[in-house]
Design a protein around this motif. Structure first.
Motif, PDB file in Angstrom:
ATOM      1  N   ALA A   1       0.829  -1.215   0.000  1.00 55.95           N
ATOM      2  CA  ALA A   1       0.000   0.000   0.000  1.00 55.95           C
ATOM      3  C   ALA A   1       0.861   1.262   0.000  1.00 55.95           C
ATOM      4  CB  ALA A   1      -0.913  -0.030   1.230  1.00 55.95           C
ATOM      5  N   ALA A   2       1.823   1.339   0.915  1.00 51.91           N
ATOM      6  CA  ALA A   2       2.620   2.558   1.047  1.00 51.91           C
ATOM      7  C   ALA A   2       3.535   2.759  -0.160  1.00 51.91           C
ATOM      8  CB  ALA A   2       3.441   2.499   2.340  1.00 51.91           C
TER       9      ALA A   2
ATOM     10  N   ASP B   1       9.756  -5.729  -5.680  1.00 51.72           N
ATOM     11  CA  ASP B   1       9.177  -6.575  -4.630  1.00 51.72           C
ATOM     12  C   ASP B   1       9.608  -8.020  -4.864  1.00 51.72           C
ATOM     13  OD1 ASP B   1       6.336  -6.017  -2.733  1.00 51.72           O
ATOM     14  OD2 ASP B   1       7.193  -8.041  -2.889  1.00 51.72           O
TER      15      ASP B   1
ATOM     16  N   SER C   1      -6.956  -8.290   2.777  1.00 52.11           N
ATOM     17  CA  SER C   1      -7.436  -7.432   3.877  1.00 52.11           C
ATOM     18  C   SER C   1      -8.957  -7.354   3.924  1.00 52.11           C
ATOM     19  CB  SER C   1      -6.873  -6.021   3.705  1.00 52.11           C
ATOM     20  OG  SER C   1      -7.440  -5.415   2.556  1.00 52.11           O
ATOM     21  N   GLY C   2      -9.424  -7.026   5.107  1.00 48.64           N
ATOM     22  CA  GLY C   2     -10.860  -6.792   5.304  1.00 48.64           C
ATOM     23  C   GLY C   2     -11.709  -7.936   4.798  1.00 48.64           C
TER      24      GLY C   2
ATOM     25  N   ASN D   1     -10.731  -2.943   4.083  1.00 44.62           N
ATOM     26  CA  ASN D   1     -11.201  -1.779   4.861  1.00 44.62           C
ATOM     27  C   ASN D   1     -10.153  -0.694   4.634  1.00 44.62           C
ATOM     28  OD1 ASN D   1     -11.555  -1.272   8.480  1.00 44.62           O
ATOM     29  ND2 ASN D   1     -12.166   0.000   6.752  1.00 44.62           N
TER      30      ASN D   1
ATOM     31  N   ILE E   1       2.301 -12.094   9.144  1.00 42.36           N
ATOM     32  CA  ILE E   1       1.878 -13.008   8.055  1.00 42.36           C
ATOM     33  C   ILE E   1       3.053 -13.328   7.118  1.00 42.36           C
ATOM     34  CG2 ILE E   1       0.051 -13.616   6.426  1.00 42.36           C
ATOM     35  CD1 ILE E   1      -1.339 -12.684   8.829  1.00 42.36           C
TER      36      ILE E   1
ATOM     37  N   THR F   1       8.370  -9.622   5.750  1.00 41.80           N
ATOM     38  CA  THR F   1       9.681  -9.800   6.380  1.00 41.80           C
ATOM     39  C   THR F   1      10.016  -8.591   7.254  1.00 41.80           C
ATOM     40  OG1 THR F   1      10.972  -8.596   4.714  1.00 41.80           O
ATOM     41  CG2 THR F   1      10.516 -10.919   4.251  1.00 41.80           C
TER      42      THR F   1
ATOM     43  N   GLU G   1      -2.300  -8.921  12.427  1.00 41.78           N
ATOM     44  CA  GLU G   1      -2.582  -8.060  11.269  1.00 41.78           C
ATOM     45  C   GLU G   1      -1.511  -7.006  11.079  1.00 41.78           C
ATOM     46  OE1 GLU G   1      -6.381  -6.452  10.500  1.00 41.78           O
ATOM     47  OE2 GLU G   1      -7.379  -8.385  10.662  1.00 41.78           O
TER      48      GLU G   1
ATOM     49  N   GLU H   1       4.076   0.546   7.321  1.00 48.61           N
ATOM     50  CA  GLU H   1       4.124  -0.231   8.562  1.00 48.61           C
ATOM     51  C   GLU H   1       5.526  -0.424   9.119  1.00 48.61           C
ATOM     52  OE1 GLU H   1       1.669  -3.755   8.279  1.00 48.61           O
ATOM     53  OE2 GLU H   1       2.750  -4.655   9.960  1.00 48.61           O
TER      54      GLU H   1
ATOM     55  N   GLY I   1      -9.228   0.209   9.382  1.00 51.06           N
ATOM     56  CA  GLY I   1      -8.862   1.001   8.208  1.00 51.06           C
ATOM     57  C   GLY I   1      -7.763   2.007   8.481  1.00 51.06           C
TER      58      GLY I   1
ATOM     59  N   ASN J   1      -4.626   1.460   9.510  1.00 54.58           N
ATOM     60  CA  ASN J   1      -3.282   1.097   9.048  1.00 54.58           C
ATOM     61  C   ASN J   1      -3.103   1.389   7.563  1.00 54.58           C
ATOM     62  OD1 ASN J   1      -1.675   0.051  11.352  1.00 54.58           O
ATOM     63  ND2 ASN J   1      -3.568  -1.105  11.637  1.00 54.58           N
ATOM     64  N   PHE J   2      -4.159   1.160   6.783  1.00 53.94           N
ATOM     65  CA  PHE J   2      -4.042   1.545   5.375  1.00 53.94           C
ATOM     66  C   PHE J   2      -3.947   3.066   5.241  1.00 53.94           C
ATOM     67  CE2 PHE J   2      -5.754  -2.698   3.842  1.00 53.94           C
ATOM     68  CZ  PHE J   2      -4.519  -3.089   3.351  1.00 53.94           C
TER      69      PHE J   2
HETATM   70  P1  FDA Z   1       2.787  -4.172   3.029  1.00 57.22           P
HETATM   71  O1  FDA Z   1       3.017  -5.328   3.933  1.00 57.22           O
HETATM   72  O2  FDA Z   1       1.442  -3.933   2.484  1.00 57.22           O
HETATM   73  O3  FDA Z   1       3.794  -4.231   1.793  1.00 57.22           O
HETATM   74  C1  FDA Z   1       5.143  -4.585   1.950  1.00 57.22           C
HETATM   75  C2  FDA Z   1       5.640  -5.174   0.655  1.00 57.22           C
HETATM   76  O4  FDA Z   1       7.052  -5.360   0.785  1.00 57.22           O
HETATM   77  C3  FDA Z   1       5.038  -6.525   0.327  1.00 57.22           C
HETATM   78  O5  FDA Z   1       4.548  -6.520  -0.986  1.00 57.22           O
HETATM   79  C4  FDA Z   1       6.201  -7.512   0.507  1.00 57.22           C
HETATM   80  O6  FDA Z   1       6.156  -8.584  -0.416  1.00 57.22           O
HETATM   81  C5  FDA Z   1       7.394  -6.609   0.241  1.00 57.22           C
HETATM   82  N1  FDA Z   1       8.627  -7.084   0.883  1.00 57.22           N
HETATM   83  C6  FDA Z   1       8.784  -7.474   2.171  1.00 57.22           C
HETATM   84  N2  FDA Z   1      10.053  -7.850   2.373  1.00 57.22           N
HETATM   85  C7  FDA Z   1      10.720  -7.697   1.194  1.00 57.22           C
HETATM   86  C8  FDA Z   1      12.033  -7.928   0.775  1.00 57.22           C
HETATM   87  N3  FDA Z   1      12.966  -8.415   1.610  1.00 57.22           N
HETATM   88  N4  FDA Z   1      12.370  -7.667  -0.523  1.00 57.22           N
HETATM   89  C9  FDA Z   1      11.432  -7.191  -1.393  1.00 57.22           C
HETATM   90  N5  FDA Z   1      10.158  -6.960  -1.055  1.00 57.22           N
HETATM   91  C10 FDA Z   1       9.802  -7.200   0.248  1.00 57.22           C
HETATM   92  N6  FDA Z   1      -5.298  -2.636   7.494  1.00 57.22           N
HETATM   93  C11 FDA Z   1      -6.368  -1.833   7.272  1.00 57.22           C
HETATM   94  O7  FDA Z   1      -6.239  -0.609   7.381  1.00 57.22           O
HETATM   95  N7  FDA Z   1      -7.579  -2.364   6.883  1.00 57.22           N
HETATM   96  C12 FDA Z   1      -7.756  -3.711   6.736  1.00 57.22           C
HETATM   97  O8  FDA Z   1      -8.831  -4.159   6.327  1.00 57.22           O
HETATM   98  C13 FDA Z   1      -6.659  -4.560   7.028  1.00 57.22           C
HETATM   99  N8  FDA Z   1      -6.811  -5.918   6.977  1.00 57.22           N
HETATM  100  C14 FDA Z   1      -5.718  -6.720   7.172  1.00 57.22           C
HETATM  101  C15 FDA Z   1      -5.886  -8.102   7.114  1.00 57.22           C
HETATM  102  C16 FDA Z   1      -4.791  -8.943   7.288  1.00 57.22           C
HETATM  103  C17 FDA Z   1      -4.980 -10.433   7.254  1.00 57.22           C
HETATM  104  C18 FDA Z   1      -3.510  -8.375   7.526  1.00 57.22           C
HETATM  105  C19 FDA Z   1      -2.299  -9.242   7.688  1.00 57.22           C
HETATM  106  C20 FDA Z   1      -3.356  -6.999   7.623  1.00 57.22           C
HETATM  107  C21 FDA Z   1      -4.456  -6.168   7.458  1.00 57.22           C
HETATM  108  N9  FDA Z   1      -4.327  -4.783   7.569  1.00 57.22           N
HETATM  109  C22 FDA Z   1      -5.427  -3.977   7.363  1.00 57.22           C
HETATM  110  C23 FDA Z   1      -3.013  -4.145   7.801  1.00 57.22           C
HETATM  111  C24 FDA Z   1      -2.443  -3.647   6.465  1.00 57.22           C
HETATM  112  O9  FDA Z   1      -2.492  -4.714   5.532  1.00 57.22           O
HETATM  113  C25 FDA Z   1      -1.002  -3.160   6.615  1.00 57.22           C
HETATM  114  O10 FDA Z   1      -0.930  -2.233   7.664  1.00 57.22           O
HETATM  115  C26 FDA Z   1      -0.524  -2.506   5.320  1.00 57.22           C
HETATM  116  O11 FDA Z   1      -0.573  -3.462   4.281  1.00 57.22           O
HETATM  117  C27 FDA Z   1       0.882  -1.959   5.462  1.00 57.22           C
HETATM  118  O12 FDA Z   1       1.261  -1.432   4.224  1.00 57.22           O
HETATM  119  P2  FDA Z   1       2.800  -1.382   3.802  1.00 57.22           P
HETATM  120  O13 FDA Z   1       2.802  -0.906   2.384  1.00 57.22           O
HETATM  121  O14 FDA Z   1       3.574  -0.641   4.814  1.00 57.22           O
HETATM  122  O15 FDA Z   1       3.296  -2.897   3.864  1.00 57.22           O
END
Ligand code: FDA
Length: 392
Positions: A13-14, A33, A45-46, A51, A164, A170, A336, A365, A375, A377-378
């Motif tokens: 997302a970010a 990625d 998500s959601g 969400n 997850i 990671t 999450e 994150e 919602g 964290n997004f």
């Molecule tokens: P995000 O985790 O989305 O992206 C990180 C990316 O970096 C990934 O694509 C990963 O593959 C990549 N990466 C990691 N290590 C790497 C490496 N060594 N080399 C290359 N790439 C690498 N929040 C919310 O607001 N509403 C919701 O409905 C939900 N629901 C939800 C459900 C579930 C099951 C989970 C686990 C989490 C949620 N969340 C949520 C939380 C939300 O998903 C989370 O806060 C955001 O995805 C964070 O966004 P980022 O872009 O920071 O990390």
């Protein structure tokens, strides 16, 4: 050797939000990625409907060692800004509860919107690419990857947290921070079910599937939402929320009948029908199986007429202030989000750039900013990604 203005690690997302904004400013942007598909966390998500923000988003919805850090980004790119973007793409949405906005159809709509905007702005995306080394030999960053070497003026770390791991999450972002001498606030799983090792474990197993509206509190912080008994312990939104505040060894207090004084109700029941069994009276207040377990746990039985005020008060407390001491959480496997992360004291709250390493940015994150469930964290991912996208 590929040379770009902005290299973004993490197509979540970010990272995607930052990439779109930077590319719209005319920067040459590459997002990298290691996963097979972008934005896997958005997809799951959601419950598959994402969400994607919360109408009531405010700094009070976030935990951080510096609660003020999130203020600037959240103010400059708000939930209303993101909602406008969603509406401009004609993505159907609805408010579920408590300001939580979900897609009508599928989380994939949000991913398609982001990937479409990135391509339209001229940003590039490289999946299934491993980063093997990150260096800054001069004014630019050098990044070694499984597809060759890259050079970039700005490096944005958007790799999220370790929750997850089976979908590619990671703690790589923390390694990069440490590699450049930046402090990382210790991390722990958050928005995660709580587990038990004492007799409450067996009790939860027997009640698995039962859910109630509850207020759960830890030392003055409380959340009123659903609570669910599972085979491993307690889950549901109220438990996930409080898990971000709970620490090992401390009790949680559960009010299973928020807004109703169970003691007063039981006293009235004693006056009205004293021949009724205390268990039956409890079952009028709570799901029957739960009432029976509570009665068993607290030794509550016999006719209401024979129950003293002391006994009824004990029963009332069991309902309105049930104390349990969790043994732990389900951990990163199901959490999450991740609490802690790159110390905000290292970063500019306006641009997300590391003060001591010009050109290095951390967003989403991976930063020590963690939202409540609903919602938030997004929204932090959108806001921090947007802020960095204006600066890189
Ligand atoms: P995000 O985790 O989305 O992206 C990180 C990316 O970096 C990934 O694509 C990963 O593959 C990549 N990466 C990691 N290590 C790497 C490496 N060594 N080399 C290359 N790439 C690498 N929040 C919310 O607001 N509403 C919701 O409905 C939900 N629901 C939800 C459900 C579930 C099951 C989970 C686990 C989490 C949620 N969340 C949520 C939380 C939300 O998903 C989370 O806060 C955001 O995805 C964070 O966004 P980022 O872009 O920071 O990390």
């Amino acid at each position: 050797m590929t040379d770009v203005d902005v290299l973004i690690l993490g197509a979540g997302a970010a990272g995607l939000m930052c990439a779109i904004e930077a590319a719209r400013r005319g920067r040459r942007v590459l997002v990298l990625d290691h996963a097979r598909r972008a934005a896997e966390k958005i997809r799951i998500s959601g419950g598959g409907r994402c969400n994607f923000t919360n109408l009531h988003c405010a700094p009070a919805n976030f935990l951080s060692q510096n609660p003020r850090f999130c203020v600037s980004a959240l103010k400059r790119y708000t939930q209303h800004d993101f909602l406008k973007r969603v509406e401009a793409h004609r993505i159907g949405w609805h408010e579920k509860a408590l300001g939580q906005l979900f897609c009508d159809d599928s989380a994939q709509d949000i991913i398609d919107m982001l990937l479409g905007d990135l391509a339209a702005a001229g940003g590039r995306l490289l999946l299934e690419t491993e980063v093997t080394a990150v260096d800054r030999p001069d004014e630019r960053f050098s990044v070694a990857t499984s597809r060759g070497a890259l050079r970039a003026a700005s490096l944005v770390v958007a790799t999220g947290g370790p929750s997850i791991p089976k979908i590619g999450a990671t703690g790589f972002g923390y390694d990069i921070a440490r590699r450049f001498g930046l402090a990382v606030v210790p991390t722990r799983p958050a928005l995660v079910p709580l587990t038990f090792s004492d007799h409450h474990r067996a009790l939860c197993q027997r009640l698995a599937g039962v859910s109630v509206d509850a207020t759960v509190s830890v030392e003055g912080t409380r959340f009123r939402e659903g609570l669910l008994f599972t085979h491993r312990g307690l889950s549901g939104p109220s438990i996930l929320q409080i898990s971000s505040y709970w620490r090992e060894g401390r009790p949680i207090t559960v009010d299973l009948l928020p807004g109703t004084d169970a003691f007063a109700v039981l006293k009235a029941a004693r006056a009205a029908h004293g021949r009724q069994d205390l268990r039956t009276a409890l079952a009028a207040l709570l799901p029957k199986r739960l009432a029976e377990e509570l009665a068993g746990e607290h030794g509550l039985s016999g006719r209401l007429a024979d129950a003293s005020d002391k006994v009824l008060r004990k029963a009332g407390e069991a309902v309105n202030a049930w104390r349990l001491v969790p043994a732990g959480t389900e951990g990163y496997r199901t959490a999450e989000v991740t609490l802690g992360g790159v110390d905000t004291r290292e970063l500019s709250s306006k641009t997300m750039e590391a003060a001591r390493v010009p050109g290095l940015y951390f967003i989403g994150e991976v930063v020590d900013v963690t939202g409540h469930l609903g919602g938030f964290n997004f929204q932090w991912a959108w806001s921090s990604g947007w802020a960095a996208g204006q600066a890189v």
